[in-house]
Every structure is written in C-alpha cells, then in structure tokens.
Design a protein around this motif. Structure first.
Motif, PDB file in Angstrom:
ATOM      1  N   VAL A  36      13.777  11.440 -29.011  1.00 43.33           N
ATOM      2  CA  VAL A  36      15.054  10.732 -28.921  1.00 43.33           C
ATOM      3  C   VAL A  36      15.490  10.508 -27.474  1.00 43.33           C
ATOM      4  O   VAL A  36      16.657  10.205 -27.211  1.00 43.33           O
ATOM      5  N   PHE A  39      16.918   7.196 -26.873  1.00 43.86           N
ATOM      6  CA  PHE A  39      17.999   6.895 -27.817  1.00 43.86           C
ATOM      7  C   PHE A  39      19.309   7.615 -27.460  1.00 43.86           C
ATOM      8  O   PHE A  39      20.403   7.161 -27.841  1.00 43.86           O
ATOM      9  N   HIS A  43      23.241   6.636 -28.766  1.00 43.13           N
ATOM     10  CA  HIS A  43      23.762   7.279 -29.967  1.00 43.13           C
ATOM     11  C   HIS A  43      25.273   7.090 -30.101  1.00 43.13           C
ATOM     12  O   HIS A  43      26.028   7.510 -29.237  1.00 43.13           O
ATOM     13  N   PRO A  44      25.730   6.474 -31.198  1.00 47.36           N
ATOM     14  CA  PRO A  44      27.171   6.229 -31.371  1.00 47.36           C
ATOM     15  C   PRO A  44      27.981   7.523 -31.417  1.00 47.36           C
ATOM     16  O   PRO A  44      29.182   7.513 -31.135  1.00 47.36           O
ATOM     17  N   GLY A  45      27.336   8.619 -31.768  1.00 47.17           N
ATOM     18  CA  GLY A  45      28.037   9.904 -31.829  1.00 47.17           C
ATOM     19  C   GLY A  45      28.008  10.649 -30.506  1.00 47.17           C
ATOM     20  O   GLY A  45      28.498  11.781 -30.426  1.00 47.17           O
ATOM     21  N   PHE A  62      22.356  16.470 -38.823  1.00 43.70           N
ATOM     22  CA  PHE A  62      22.167  15.049 -39.112  1.00 43.70           C
ATOM     23  C   PHE A  62      22.671  14.721 -40.518  1.00 43.70           C
ATOM     24  O   PHE A  62      23.385  13.733 -40.715  1.00 43.70           O
ATOM     25  N   HIS A  67      24.992  10.319 -42.068  1.00 46.82           N
ATOM     26  CA  HIS A  67      24.525   9.129 -41.353  1.00 46.82           C
ATOM     27  C   HIS A  67      24.180   7.987 -42.320  1.00 46.82           C
ATOM     28  O   HIS A  67      23.713   8.227 -43.433  1.00 46.82           O
ATOM     29  N   SER A  68      24.406   6.776 -41.875  1.00 51.65           N
ATOM     30  CA  SER A  68      24.199   5.581 -42.705  1.00 51.65           C
ATOM     31  C   SER A  68      22.711   5.251 -42.858  1.00 51.65           C
ATOM     32  O   SER A  68      21.852   5.847 -42.190  1.00 51.65           O
ATOM     33  N   ALA A  71      21.285   4.256 -39.599  1.00 55.56           N
ATOM     34  CA  ALA A  71      20.887   5.391 -38.765  1.00 55.56           C
ATOM     35  C   ALA A  71      19.500   5.873 -39.181  1.00 55.56           C
ATOM     36  O   ALA A  71      18.657   6.191 -38.345  1.00 55.56           O
ATOM     37  N   LEU A  75      15.903   6.058 -37.101  1.00 57.75           N
ATOM     38  CA  LEU A  75      15.053   7.247 -37.025  1.00 57.75           C
ATOM     39  C   LEU A  75      13.579   6.880 -37.131  1.00 57.75           C
ATOM     40  O   LEU A  75      12.752   7.393 -36.383  1.00 57.75           O
TER      41      LEU A  75
HETATM   42  C1  HEM Z   1      17.738  10.708 -33.814  1.00 62.74           C
HETATM   43  C2  HEM Z   1      18.696  11.155 -34.559  1.00 62.74           C
HETATM   44  C3  HEM Z   1      19.974  10.398 -34.812  1.00 62.74           C
HETATM   45  C4  HEM Z   1      20.166   9.054 -35.030  1.00 62.74           C
HETATM   46  C5  HEM Z   1      19.110   7.955 -35.126  1.00 62.74           C
HETATM   47  C6  HEM Z   1      21.592   8.866 -35.164  1.00 62.74           C
HETATM   48  C7  HEM Z   1      22.205   7.661 -35.379  1.00 62.74           C
HETATM   49  C8  HEM Z   1      23.550   7.453 -35.518  1.00 62.74           C
HETATM   50  C9  HEM Z   1      24.179   6.194 -35.842  1.00 62.74           C
HETATM   51  C10 HEM Z   1      23.464   4.862 -36.041  1.00 62.74           C
HETATM   52  C11 HEM Z   1      25.500   6.428 -35.929  1.00 62.74           C
HETATM   53  C12 HEM Z   1      26.600   5.403 -36.273  1.00 62.74           C
HETATM   54  C13 HEM Z   1      27.141   5.684 -37.664  1.00 62.74           C
HETATM   55  C14 HEM Z   1      26.078   5.538 -38.738  1.00 62.74           C
HETATM   56  O1  HEM Z   1      25.406   4.487 -38.776  1.00 62.74           O
HETATM   57  O2  HEM Z   1      25.904   6.474 -39.520  1.00 62.74           O
HETATM   58  C15 HEM Z   1      25.719   7.831 -35.644  1.00 62.74           C
HETATM   59  C16 HEM Z   1      26.940   8.450 -35.620  1.00 62.74           C
HETATM   60  C17 HEM Z   1      27.134   9.789 -35.429  1.00 62.74           C
HETATM   61  N1  HEM Z   1      26.166  10.735 -35.214  1.00 62.74           N
HETATM   62 FE1  HEM Z   1      24.205  10.395 -35.118  1.00 62.74          FE
HETATM   63  N2  HEM Z   1      22.228  10.072 -35.028  1.00 62.74           N
HETATM   64  C18 HEM Z   1      21.263  11.019 -34.816  1.00 62.74           C
HETATM   65  C19 HEM Z   1      21.431  12.373 -34.658  1.00 62.74           C
HETATM   66  C20 HEM Z   1      22.636  13.012 -34.709  1.00 62.74           C
HETATM   67  C21 HEM Z   1      22.802  14.419 -34.606  1.00 62.74           C
HETATM   68  C22 HEM Z   1      21.686  15.460 -34.460  1.00 62.74           C
HETATM   69  C23 HEM Z   1      24.119  14.654 -34.676  1.00 62.74           C
HETATM   70  C24 HEM Z   1      24.677  16.021 -34.591  1.00 62.74           C
HETATM   71  C25 HEM Z   1      25.789  16.426 -35.035  1.00 62.74           C
HETATM   72  C26 HEM Z   1      24.808  13.373 -34.812  1.00 62.74           C
HETATM   73  C27 HEM Z   1      26.164  13.167 -34.894  1.00 62.74           C
HETATM   74  C28 HEM Z   1      26.769  11.957 -35.071  1.00 62.74           C
HETATM   75  C29 HEM Z   1      28.212  11.787 -35.166  1.00 62.74           C
HETATM   76  C30 HEM Z   1      29.256  12.880 -35.026  1.00 62.74           C
HETATM   77  C31 HEM Z   1      28.430  10.431 -35.399  1.00 62.74           C
HETATM   78  C32 HEM Z   1      29.776   9.769 -35.653  1.00 62.74           C
HETATM   79  C33 HEM Z   1      30.283   9.028 -34.474  1.00 62.74           C
HETATM   80  C34 HEM Z   1      31.599   8.379 -34.812  1.00 62.74           C
HETATM   81  O3  HEM Z   1      31.712   7.756 -35.889  1.00 62.74           O
HETATM   82  O4  HEM Z   1      32.497   8.497 -34.000  1.00 62.74           O
HETATM   83  N3  HEM Z   1      23.850  12.390 -34.834  1.00 62.74           N
HETATM   84  N4  HEM Z   1      24.498   8.437 -35.411  1.00 62.74           N
END
Ligand code: HEM
Length: 133
Positions: A36, A39, A43-45, A62, A67-68, A71, A75
C-alpha cells in the motif's frame, strides 16, 4: 480471476513485518498481502490509520470500517501475494489489548450460553414439580 492467481506469491509473516515504513509498507487483509506504499497518500481515511498496521494484519480494522465495494476493488490492484502460515501477530506491539479483547469476547460468549442454561433448568424443574406435586 486468473490474473490475480498468476501473481499469487506467498509471504510469511516475518517477511511482511519488514515492510513497515511509510516508504515501504505492506499490510495483510484476509490472508492476502498488499503493498500500500503508493496508496497511502490517496487513502480517503488518511495515512495514519493504515500506518498503524504497517507490516501487520489489518483485516479487522478494514472490515470494521465497512469499506465499500470501490474500496475492495482498489485492494485488488494492490495485491502482491498471499500470506503463508500464521497471520502476523505483531499487532500486539501496538498494545496487548487487541488479543486480550478477543479472549474476553470469547469468554463472554461462553458464559452467556451457560447463563441461559440455569434459568432453563429451573423452569423445567418448576414445570416438573407442578406436574407431579
Ligand atoms: C489497502 C487497504 C485499504 C483500502 C484500499 C482502503 C480504501 C478506502 C476507501 C476507498 C475509502 C472511502 C470510503 C469507501 O469507499 O469505503 C476508505 C475510507 C476509510 N478507510 Fe480505508 N482503505 C484501506 C485500509 C484501511 C485501514 C487498514 C483502515 C484502518 C482503520 C481504514 C480506515 C478507513 C476509514 C476510517 C475511512 C473513512 C474515511 C471517512 O469517511 O472519513 N482503511 N478507505
């Protein structure tokens, strides 16, 4: 699916754990290994949440976020292989809490099923007593 299978290299936890810096970061989700590094910034988060799992298993985090599908599609493009053997347990480094919580959860689930048995047995006893008394 053959495209993902073609690059299904396997990595052991110790190897994955070495990729734990901002400039070289791997994480594991559902036994798949993801690079990653590029990426992180996108990452939006935010970067921080992913950095926490650098070189570790991020499956729970995750999935917990819910995640949608988008998302999950993202991956697929980041996958570099599969985890072989045990999941990286290094999550303990960030605090022994995670595993301990699971143990507690399991204990709670066990005790609640036992907890049901007692009133059930009592009810049966009362009914039996009323029938024969
Ligand atoms: C490679 C791994 C990951 C990918 C590809 C990814 C991708 C994304 C994407 C596309 C979104 C936008 C909302 C959605 O489409 O669901 C998102 C939001 C978010 N992600 Fe991840 N994510 C990854 C890993 C993680 C991890 C490990 C965490 C740990 C807690 C995390 C926490 C969040 C949070 C908190 C949001 C919400 C952001 C907001 O709406 O303000 N993500 N992620």
């Amino acid at each position: 699916m053959s495209t993902t299978e073609a690059k299904a290299k396997t990595f052991v936890a110790a190897e994955i754990a070495k990729h734990n810096t901002r400039n070289d970061i791997w994480i594991v989700i559902n036994n798949d290994v993801y690079d990653v590094t590029g990426f992180l910034e996108e990452h939006p988060g935010g970067e921080e949440v992913i950095l926490e799992y650098a070189g570790k298993d991020a499956t729970e985090a995750f999935e917990d976020i819910g995640h949608s599908e988008d998302a999950r599609d993202l991956l697929k493009g980041l996958m570099i292989g599969r985890l072989e053997g045990d999941a990286p347990k290094d999550a303990q480094q960030t605090g022994a809490g995670a595993d301990a919580d699971h143990v507690h959860l399991r204990q709670k689930q066990n005790s609640s099923s036992w907890g049901l048995l007692v009133p059930l047995a009592l009810a049966v006893a009362v009914v039996a007593y009323k029938m024969y008394a």
